[in-house]
Design an enzyme around this catalytic site. Structure first.
Site, mmCIF file in Angstrom:
data_model
loop_
_atom_site.group_PDB
_atom_site.id
_atom_site.type_symbol
_atom_site.label_atom_id
_atom_site.label_comp_id
_atom_site.label_asym_id
_atom_site.label_seq_id
_atom_site.Cartn_x
_atom_site.Cartn_y
_atom_site.Cartn_z
ATOM 1 N N HIS A 135 32.712 18.429 3.980
ATOM 2 C CA HIS A 135 32.680 17.056 3.486
ATOM 3 C C HIS A 135 32.745 16.046 4.623
ATOM 4 O O HIS A 135 32.017 15.039 4.624
ATOM 5 C CB HIS A 135 33.849 16.846 2.520
ATOM 6 C CG HIS A 135 34.078 15.423 2.185
ATOM 7 N ND1 HIS A 135 33.183 14.686 1.430
ATOM 8 C CD2 HIS A 135 35.060 14.563 2.519
ATOM 9 C CE1 HIS A 135 33.626 13.460 1.315
ATOM 10 N NE2 HIS A 135 34.760 13.346 1.958
ATOM 11 N N ARG B 245 22.760 12.126 -4.116
ATOM 12 C CA ARG B 245 23.938 12.731 -4.724
ATOM 13 C C ARG B 245 24.524 11.737 -5.712
ATOM 14 O O ARG B 245 24.779 10.598 -5.355
ATOM 15 C CB ARG B 245 25.002 13.024 -3.677
ATOM 16 C CG ARG B 245 24.584 13.986 -2.594
ATOM 17 C CD ARG B 245 25.785 14.295 -1.692
ATOM 18 N NE ARG B 245 25.447 15.293 -0.710
ATOM 19 C CZ ARG B 245 25.053 15.043 0.534
ATOM 20 N NH1 ARG B 245 24.981 13.795 0.957
ATOM 21 N NH2 ARG B 245 24.730 16.023 1.341
ATOM 22 N N ARG C 25 19.682 14.319 -7.566
ATOM 23 C CA ARG C 25 20.324 15.559 -7.992
ATOM 24 C C ARG C 25 21.302 15.238 -9.113
ATOM 25 O O ARG C 25 22.161 14.358 -8.952
ATOM 26 C CB ARG C 25 21.094 16.196 -6.832
ATOM 27 C CG ARG C 25 21.729 17.535 -7.207
ATOM 28 C CD ARG C 25 22.506 18.126 -6.055
ATOM 29 N NE ARG C 25 23.704 17.367 -5.745
ATOM 30 C CZ ARG C 25 24.482 17.614 -4.710
ATOM 31 N NH1 ARG C 25 24.171 18.580 -3.871
ATOM 32 N NH2 ARG C 25 25.558 16.895 -4.495
ATOM 33 N N GLU D 97 19.953 27.278 -3.853
ATOM 34 C CA GLU D 97 21.122 27.479 -2.997
ATOM 35 C C GLU D 97 21.827 28.780 -3.341
ATOM 36 O O GLU D 97 22.593 29.316 -2.539
ATOM 37 C CB GLU D 97 22.082 26.291 -3.112
ATOM 38 C CG GLU D 97 22.368 25.862 -4.537
ATOM 39 C CD GLU D 97 23.035 24.488 -4.623
ATOM 40 O OE1 GLU D 97 23.609 24.032 -3.625
ATOM 41 O OE2 GLU D 97 22.988 23.880 -5.709
ATOM 42 N N ASN E 26 23.134 24.338 3.091
ATOM 43 C CA ASN E 26 24.584 24.408 3.296
ATOM 44 C C ASN E 26 25.182 25.504 2.429
ATOM 45 O O ASN E 26 25.821 26.434 2.909
ATOM 46 C CB ASN E 26 25.285 23.090 2.920
ATOM 47 C CG ASN E 26 24.658 21.880 3.563
ATOM 48 O OD1 ASN E 26 23.873 21.999 4.487
ATOM 49 N ND2 ASN E 26 25.017 20.712 3.071
ATOM 50 N N ASP E 27 24.971 25.377 1.096
ATOM 51 C CA ASP E 27 25.554 26.358 0.196
ATOM 52 C C ASP E 27 24.832 27.694 0.272
ATOM 53 O O ASP E 27 25.450 28.744 0.122
ATOM 54 C CB ASP E 27 25.550 25.838 -1.252
ATOM 55 C CG ASP E 27 26.828 25.059 -1.578
ATOM 56 O OD1 ASP E 27 26.785 24.178 -2.451
ATOM 57 O OD2 ASP E 27 27.866 25.362 -0.943
ATOM 58 N N ARG F 188 32.498 27.262 3.655
ATOM 59 C CA ARG F 188 32.060 26.141 4.504
ATOM 60 C C ARG F 188 33.221 25.410 5.150
ATOM 61 O O ARG F 188 33.059 24.747 6.173
ATOM 62 C CB ARG F 188 31.279 25.124 3.651
ATOM 63 C CG ARG F 188 29.871 25.506 3.377
ATOM 64 C CD ARG F 188 29.309 24.744 2.200
ATOM 65 N NE ARG F 188 29.252 23.308 2.443
ATOM 66 C CZ ARG F 188 28.689 22.447 1.610
ATOM 67 N NH1 ARG F 188 28.132 22.878 0.497
ATOM 68 N NH2 ARG F 188 28.683 21.169 1.874
ATOM 69 N N CYS G 258 17.001 20.145 1.793
ATOM 70 C CA CYS G 258 17.877 18.963 1.827
ATOM 71 C C CYS G 258 19.229 19.283 2.452
ATOM 72 O O CYS G 258 20.098 18.433 2.523
ATOM 73 C CB CYS G 258 18.060 18.371 0.426
ATOM 74 S SG CYS G 258 18.810 19.491 -0.741
#
Lengths: 550, 90
Positions: free
Chosen positions: A185, A287, A323, A413, A436-437, A447, A484
């Site tokens: 984050h 987001r 999203r 993801e 990322n995921d 993460r 993304c």
């Protein structure tokens, strides 16, 4: 000058005093009693409650917007006459002020917990007021991010979305966390704010508040008590990078003219100016959690439409990919029944899975998107997070069509989705790979855990393989396949992704210029060769080196 | 004892912003005010925690009661807030 090393996740140089969020306020000892002076004890307790109420009210007025509602509601709770009576009664029985406050809040916790659904977030609010009141009585620092008369470098063990919701961007010079990784984050927030950040930095929490530090978000270095010379050199290097980035301009494309749209990842309308400034051609990831988290009631249709319209209007000739809500699990919604305790939030009932349990939330969001989309010339596309299989894909696309949306895609993801990309591509309008995921799930590495940095790298050949598989599946059905995740913001990885068949890249706005410059220096063939070279290696380090060499 | 019976129209019920406005208005009243879910036990309308604890939903009826000088004006104001679909501060 002592130096700490971590992972640089957001470029730039910040120099200023360290400020750390206060730790948890400890529970006052059970059964603590006062010395017999009841009147003084009552005055201390009620005085603290009033001070907390006044402070929350003042901060609410200062924050404005949505935060104002949250804070002023909390102020009302702190000023509650029933609560004050309960505290008075307990002190009358001999209990010490801090403990009396703690117990009185406890009683209301019980009351709210038994009253039904929506109370989960209110219990958290109550706990926060309780802790602030106890802190005042005991002379401890307030929990959370302290206010400061001057800008500071925020240093913490780690930062959660709740910690930073009310943060004033003008106040933060840089972020440094002990935990976290390139996709945590803190990293994402810092990049979207254009503020330097270093994460996975051992020893960070040992920095004393007030210490002057230099944070170099590109080098991943934190220097204590930097000399003027060191500051000058660091700022000079940062300026040179910025100049190199500004060298390329225009829409993203390779040296031989193959177009690669460069889009921005945003967390809300407030990120739009930075996106435009860095030449984003549109938004590849909007987001929407900011509309739903940290509030007691769901957003109204108008609130949603306004938020979507504001971004769509900023890109009249571009595309905006929204999203749908990615909440649930460790990001609970205050206006829904609290979900059961989940052992593994990352693997839990979140994203589209939560939408199955609460379809009205998704339907309302899609309806608001459709309304906003009709009123603008931007090309609106919607996508769902945490899509696992064909059933998920069909459910989402059907819901989007029913709402009147003509472009519905999915985030890839979950490894299952990547492995069966061909099946899913036949049922959706486009893909967007959430690296990322995807990396987290493929390498089974959280993460947020700093010690696993090596496994959090998208250069892991297994991750590259799945990205390639996803792009191939998409191509077989002639659908676009963008990325993304933060990986797309790395200039070398950007070329590799293009070589793997990725059709567009979306990233934190600050990363766009360097990626644009990097793509402009390489032909599409070179990108393909770099991708092949990376995949031919067996470790992440070798893959990166091989790609660079091409 | 003066009373009003009102159907709560706000979508979120007597929670969040409507509850805050209700309690803020009650707190200013020169008299004691209670509120109850129709048929239930009354609670202090000046206490946000007590009002939240009632868990009044959209469509529920509430009974607001007050006694003494100025009670009617207070009840009118509170009934207006409680019965409003999208209450805003006076």
């Amino acid at each position: 000058m002592p130096e700490l090393r971590g992972t640089g996740v957001s470029p730039g140089v910040g120099v200023g005093p360290v400020l750390q969020p206060a730790g948890k306020v400890p529970e006052p000892p059970v059964g603590a009693r006062h010395d017999g002076d009841m009147e003084s004890a009552v005055a201390v307790a009620l005085g603290a409650l009033k001070a907390v109420a006044d402070d929350l009210e003042a901060r609410g007025r200062q924050a404005g917007g949505e935060a104002a509602g949250v804070l002023s509601a909390q102020a009302l709770m702190a000023a509650d006459p029933g609560l004050a009576d309960d505290v008075r009664r307990r002190i009358g029985e001999g209990t010490a002020p801090a403990r009396a406050v703690y117990d009185a809040f406890g009683a209301y916790r019980e009351l709210l917990a038994s009253a039904g659904e929506y109370m989960a977030a209110r219990v958290a609010d109550l706990d926060d007021i309780r802790d602030r009141t106890v802190a005042r009585i005991e002379g401890l620092p307030m929990p959370g991010i302290p206010t400061s008369p001057e800008p500071f470098v925020l240093v913490a063990r780690d930062l959660a979305p709740a910690d930073t919701a009310l943060l004033d961007p003008a106040q933060v010079l840089a972020f440094v966390t002990e935990e976290g990784g390139p996709t945590s984050h803190t990293a994402i927030l810092a990049r979207s704010m254009g503020v330097p950040a270093v994460v996975a930095c051992p020893g960070a929490t040992g920095l004393a508040p007030g210490t002057r530090v230099l944070v170099d978000g590109a080098a991943g270095v934190v220097v204590t008590d930097p000399s003027e010379d060191a500051v000058r050199r660091a700022r000079g290097a940062a300026a040179a990078r910025a100049a190199a980035a500004a060298g390329a301009s225009g829409p993203g494309r390779t040296a031989d003219g193959h177009p690669v749209p460069l889009l921005a990842n945003i967390g809300g309308p407030r990120d739009v100016p930075a996106a435009l400034e860095h030449g984003a051609e549109g938004v590849g990831l909007y987001r929407t959690e900011f509309l739903f988290l940290d509030r007691a009631d769901p957003p109204t249709a108008k609130e949603q439409q306004d938020a979507y319209r504001e971004v769509l209007d900023a890109f009249p000739t571009g595309k905006v990919v929204v999203r749908t809500l990615d909440a649930g699990a460790d990001k609970p919604l205050g206006f829904l029944p609290p979900a059961g305790e989940e052992p593994n939030p990352a693997l839990g009932e979140r994203g589209l899975r939560m939408a199955r349990a609460h379809p009205e939330v998704l339907q309302e969001q899609l309806a608001a998107l459709a309304t906003a989309g009709r009123e603008t010339s931007a090309r609106l596309q919607v996508m769902a997070p945490m899509v696992t299989d064909l059933a998920d894909t069909r459910m989402f696309v059907a819901a989007a069509r029913e709402a009147g949306l003509d472009s519905a895609g999915i985030m890839v993801e979950v490894p299952a989705a990547a492995l069966r990309a061909g099946d899913l591509a036949s049922a959706s309008d486009f893909f967007s790979i959430g690296t990322n995921d995807l990396t987290q799930y493929v390498c089974a590495a959280d993460r947020q855990v700093g010690a696993l940095a090596r496994l959090q790298s998208p250069w892991q050949p297994a991750v590259l393989d799945l990205i390639a598989a996803t792009a191939e599946g998409a191509a077989a059905h002639s659908v676009d396949c963008g990325v993304c995740g933060e990986a797309g913001g790395d200039p070398v990885m950007a070329c590799v992704l293009v070589g793997l068949g990725v059709t567009s890249l979306s990233m934190g706005a600050a990363s766009i210029p360097l990626v644009r410059a990097s793509l402009a220096r390489h032909t599409r063939d070179q990108c393909v060769r770099a991708a092949t070279a990376a995949r031919s290696r067996v470790t992440a380090e070798e893959a990166l080196a091989a790609a660079r060499a091409e | 004892m003066a009373e009003r019976r009102v159907k709560v129209e706000s979508e979120v019920g007597l929670h969040a912003r409507p509850a805050a406005l209700f309690v803020q208005a009650a707190a200013k009243a020169p008299v004691d005010v209670t509120v109850a879910k129709a048929g239930g036990q009354p609670v202090n309308a000046k206490s946000i925690l007590a009002v939240m604890g009632l868990d009044v939903r959209h469509g529920d009826d509430v009974v607001i009661a007050a006694d003494g000088e100025g009670a009617d004006a207070v009840l009118d104001e509170l009934a207006e807030i409680a019965g409003n679909k999208e209450p805003s501060s006076a």
